[in-house]
Design a protein around this motif. Sequence first.
Motif, PDB file in Angstrom:
ATOM      1  N   ARG A   9       0.718  -1.226  -0.032  1.00 54.91           N
ATOM      2  CA  ARG A   9      -0.055  -0.026  -0.139  1.00 54.91           C
ATOM      3  C   ARG A   9       1.007   1.439   0.015  1.00 54.91           C
ATOM      4  NH1 ARG A   9      -3.557  -2.488   4.317  1.00 54.91           N
ATOM      5  NH2 ARG A   9      -1.857  -1.637   5.575  1.00 54.91           N
ATOM      6  N   GLY A  10       1.960   1.229   0.909  1.00 54.07           N
ATOM      7  CA  GLY A  10       2.859   2.474   0.841  1.00 54.07           C
ATOM      8  C   GLY A  10       3.545   2.798  -0.518  1.00 54.07           C
ATOM      9  N   GLU A  11       3.936   1.725  -1.093  1.00 49.26           N
ATOM     10  CA  GLU A  11       4.607   1.708  -2.429  1.00 49.26           C
ATOM     11  C   GLU A  11       3.511   2.331  -3.692  1.00 49.26           C
ATOM     12  OE1 GLU A  11       6.598  -1.054  -6.043  1.00 49.26           O
ATOM     13  OE2 GLU A  11       5.061  -1.850  -4.894  1.00 49.26           O
ATOM     14  N   GLN A  12       2.299   1.988  -3.415  1.00 49.54           N
ATOM     15  CA  GLN A  12       1.172   2.190  -4.358  1.00 49.54           C
ATOM     16  C   GLN A  12       0.855   3.827  -4.179  1.00 49.54           C
ATOM     17  OE1 GLN A  12      -1.988  -0.410  -3.473  1.00 49.54           O
ATOM     18  NE2 GLN A  12      -1.217  -2.088  -4.819  1.00 49.54           N
ATOM     19  N   LYS A  13       1.031   4.118  -2.917  1.00 49.32           N
ATOM     20  CA  LYS A  13       0.665   5.522  -2.652  1.00 49.32           C
ATOM     21  C   LYS A  13       1.789   6.335  -3.047  1.00 49.32           C
ATOM     22  CE  LYS A  13      -0.311   8.577   1.129  1.00 49.32           C
ATOM     23  NZ  LYS A  13      -0.170   8.839   2.725  1.00 49.32           N
ATOM     24  N   SER A  16       1.716   6.709  -6.885  1.00 47.93           N
ATOM     25  CA  SER A  16       0.373   7.535  -7.432  1.00 47.93           C
ATOM     26  C   SER A  16       0.752   9.019  -7.264  1.00 47.93           C
ATOM     27  CB  SER A  16      -1.006   7.416  -6.918  1.00 47.93           C
ATOM     28  OG  SER A  16      -0.972   7.500  -5.446  1.00 47.93           O
ATOM     29  N   GLU A  17       1.398   9.211  -5.830  1.00 49.23           N
ATOM     30  CA  GLU A  17       2.080  10.581  -5.839  1.00 49.23           C
ATOM     31  C   GLU A  17       2.988  11.210  -6.656  1.00 49.23           C
ATOM     32  OE1 GLU A  17       3.305  11.476  -1.773  1.00 49.23           O
ATOM     33  OE2 GLU A  17       2.120  10.389  -0.950  1.00 49.23           O
ATOM     34  N   LEU A  18       3.950  10.251  -6.988  1.00 43.07           N
ATOM     35  CA  LEU A  18       4.655  10.550  -8.318  1.00 43.07           C
ATOM     36  C   LEU A  18       3.942  10.700  -9.353  1.00 43.07           C
ATOM     37  CD1 LEU A  18       7.726  10.609  -8.860  1.00 43.07           C
ATOM     38  CD2 LEU A  18       7.739   8.229  -9.200  1.00 43.07           C
ATOM     39  N   ASP A  19       2.915   9.970  -9.873  1.00 39.63           N
ATOM     40  CA  ASP A  19       2.460  10.065 -11.002  1.00 39.63           C
ATOM     41  C   ASP A  19       1.802  11.589 -11.148  1.00 39.63           C
ATOM     42  OD1 ASP A  19       2.940   7.682 -12.088  1.00 39.63           O
ATOM     43  OD2 ASP A  19       1.041   6.882 -11.631  1.00 39.63           O
ATOM     44  N   VAL A  20       1.089  11.932 -10.003  1.00 38.44           N
ATOM     45  CA  VAL A  20       0.653  13.532  -9.844  1.00 38.44           C
ATOM     46  C   VAL A  20       1.569  14.331 -10.123  1.00 38.44           C
ATOM     47  CG1 VAL A  20      -0.451  15.170  -8.496  1.00 38.44           C
ATOM     48  CG2 VAL A  20      -1.301  12.694  -8.488  1.00 38.44           C
ATOM     49  N   LEU A  21       2.649  14.301  -9.520  1.00 42.11           N
ATOM     50  CA  LEU A  21       3.852  15.305  -9.741  1.00 42.11           C
ATOM     51  C   LEU A  21       4.397  15.203 -11.159  1.00 42.11           C
ATOM     52  CD1 LEU A  21       5.723  14.639  -6.283  1.00 42.11           C
ATOM     53  CD2 LEU A  21       4.554  16.769  -6.967  1.00 42.11           C
ATOM     54  N   LEU A  22       4.565  13.970 -11.741  1.00 35.94           N
ATOM     55  CA  LEU A  22       4.932  14.064 -13.164  1.00 35.94           C
ATOM     56  C   LEU A  22       4.126  14.638 -13.932  1.00 35.94           C
ATOM     57  CD1 LEU A  22       6.883  10.535 -13.005  1.00 35.94           C
ATOM     58  CD2 LEU A  22       7.983  12.688 -13.055  1.00 35.94           C
ATOM     59  N   LYS A  23       2.829  14.683 -13.801  1.00 34.82           N
ATOM     60  CA  LYS A  23       1.855  15.260 -14.893  1.00 34.82           C
ATOM     61  C   LYS A  23       1.815  16.849 -14.531  1.00 34.82           C
ATOM     62  CE  LYS A  23      -1.200  10.992 -15.022  1.00 34.82           C
ATOM     63  NZ  LYS A  23      -2.256  10.343 -14.648  1.00 34.82           N
ATOM     64  N   ARG A  24       2.077  17.133 -13.237  1.00 38.54           N
ATOM     65  CA  ARG A  24       2.457  18.642 -12.998  1.00 38.54           C
ATOM     66  C   ARG A  24       3.246  19.285 -13.732  1.00 38.54           C
ATOM     67  NH1 ARG A  24       2.286  19.908  -7.036  1.00 38.54           N
ATOM     68  NH2 ARG A  24       3.219  21.888  -7.742  1.00 38.54           N
ATOM     69  N   ARG A  25       4.492  18.529 -13.901  1.00 43.07           N
ATOM     70  CA  ARG A  25       5.790  18.944 -14.846  1.00 43.07           C
ATOM     71  C   ARG A  25       5.409  19.982 -15.788  1.00 43.07           C
ATOM     72  NH1 ARG A  25      10.373  14.347 -14.814  1.00 43.07           N
ATOM     73  NH2 ARG A  25      11.742  15.094 -13.085  1.00 43.07           N
ATOM     74  N   PRO A  26       4.718  19.484 -16.862  1.00 48.00           N
ATOM     75  CA  PRO A  26       4.532  20.086 -18.030  1.00 48.00           C
ATOM     76  C   PRO A  26       3.645  21.465 -18.072  1.00 48.00           C
ATOM     77  CG  PRO A  26       3.553  17.847 -18.465  1.00 48.00           C
ATOM     78  CD  PRO A  26       4.411  18.080 -17.042  1.00 48.00           C
ATOM     79  N   TYR A  66      13.774   8.284  -4.646  1.00 51.88           N
ATOM     80  CA  TYR A  66      14.798   7.732  -4.056  1.00 51.88           C
ATOM     81  C   TYR A  66      14.182   6.979  -2.929  1.00 51.88           C
ATOM     82  CZ  TYR A  66      18.210   7.491  -0.265  1.00 51.88           C
ATOM     83  OH  TYR A  66      19.015   6.725   0.791  1.00 51.88           O
ATOM     84  N   LYS A  67      13.201   7.189  -2.462  1.00 48.26           N
ATOM     85  CA  LYS A  67      12.645   6.544  -1.578  1.00 48.26           C
ATOM     86  C   LYS A  67      11.964   5.010  -2.055  1.00 48.26           C
ATOM     87  CE  LYS A  67      10.448   9.905   1.764  1.00 48.26           C
ATOM     88  NZ  LYS A  67       9.018  10.721   1.961  1.00 48.26           N
ATOM     89  N   LEU A  68      11.524   5.180  -3.485  1.00 48.43           N
ATOM     90  CA  LEU A  68      11.272   4.073  -4.085  1.00 48.43           C
ATOM     91  C   LEU A  68      12.391   3.014  -4.549  1.00 48.43           C
ATOM     92  CD1 LEU A  68       8.208   5.250  -6.624  1.00 48.43           C
ATOM     93  CD2 LEU A  68       8.069   3.806  -4.513  1.00 48.43           C
ATOM     94  N   SER A  69      13.516   3.778  -4.732  1.00 43.78           N
ATOM     95  CA  SER A  69      14.950   3.000  -4.813  1.00 43.78           C
ATOM     96  C   SER A  69      15.308   2.170  -3.886  1.00 43.78           C
ATOM     97  CB  SER A  69      15.849   3.981  -5.723  1.00 43.78           C
ATOM     98  OG  SER A  69      16.401   4.873  -4.570  1.00 43.78           O
ATOM     99  N   VAL A  70      15.209   2.791  -2.666  1.00 42.49           N
ATOM    100  CA  VAL A  70      15.796   2.065  -1.541  1.00 42.49           C
ATOM    101  C   VAL A  70      14.580   0.979  -0.721  1.00 42.49           C
ATOM    102  CG1 VAL A  70      17.571   3.622  -1.152  1.00 42.49           C
ATOM    103  CG2 VAL A  70      15.241   3.975  -0.031  1.00 42.49           C
ATOM    104  N   ALA A  71      13.438   1.114  -1.292  1.00 47.37           N
ATOM    105  CA  ALA A  71      12.487   0.314  -0.485  1.00 47.37           C
ATOM    106  C   ALA A  71      12.496  -1.037  -0.839  1.00 47.37           C
ATOM    107  CB  ALA A  71      10.858   0.732  -1.072  1.00 47.37           C
ATOM    108  N   GLN A  72      12.220  -1.892   0.271  1.00 45.98           N
ATOM    109  CA  GLN A  72      12.100  -3.303   0.248  1.00 45.98           C
ATOM    110  C   GLN A  72      10.727  -3.626   0.373  1.00 45.98           C
ATOM    111  OE1 GLN A  72      13.961  -5.558   3.368  1.00 45.98           O
ATOM    112  NE2 GLN A  72      13.337  -7.454   2.328  1.00 45.98           N
ATOM    113  N   ILE A  73      10.025  -4.074  -0.899  1.00 50.20           N
ATOM    114  CA  ILE A  73       8.493  -3.902  -0.509  1.00 50.20           C
ATOM    115  C   ILE A  73       8.078  -5.473  -0.058  1.00 50.20           C
ATOM    116  CG2 ILE A  73       6.152  -3.924  -1.800  1.00 50.20           C
ATOM    117  CD1 ILE A  73       8.104  -1.332  -2.019  1.00 50.20           C
ATOM    118  N   ILE A  74       7.394  -5.383   1.128  1.00 51.13           N
ATOM    119  CA  ILE A  74       6.917  -6.684   1.712  1.00 51.13           C
ATOM    120  C   ILE A  74       5.550  -6.840   1.686  1.00 51.13           C
ATOM    121  CG2 ILE A  74       7.106  -7.926   3.979  1.00 51.13           C
ATOM    122  CD1 ILE A  74       9.706  -6.149   4.649  1.00 51.13           C
TER     123      ILE A  74
END
Length: 157
Positions: A9-13, A16-26, A66-74
């Motif tokens: 759930r934490g990874e999914q959240k 989705s936050e990253l998707d919103v930010l990437l859509k705000r970029r342009p 960064y958080k996603l790159s160091v995350a160990q999804i359990i």
Amino acid sequence: MEKVPMTVRGEQKLRSELDVLLKRRPLISQAIAEARELGDLKENAEYHAAREEQGICEAQIRDIEYKLSVAQIIDVTTMPNTGKVIFGTTITLLDLDTDKEVTYCIVGDDEADIKQNLISVNSPIARGLIGKMEGDEVAISTPGGQKEFEILEVQYI
């Protein structure tokens, strides 16, 4: 690089936050371009506000990546329910002092939200519960003093 535990759930959240930010970029880039057309950049409040928003957005994107790159999804739903308290489990406790039941889910530091009963794996209560079994009585030192709990149920959901 040390891995940091995170629930599915934490990874999914975070994703989705990253998707919103990437859509705000342009949109931010477009706002900067429009503000540039207004003239002198030294006294252009719209330009400076858009640049500041861009800086904040980019910092948030880097932080999440960064958080996603160091995350160990359990994913505890794939593990057999042995009744043992581990990261990601949902635990129903009986406070032996007050006879009140409380339910917590043990999550990563970034996911913790006590209002939703999501406690950090590094919190005193979680540290005191990890490795214990359903039915155990546990004494935990908390900032508010010694608390005694009985583990009523451990769910792998």
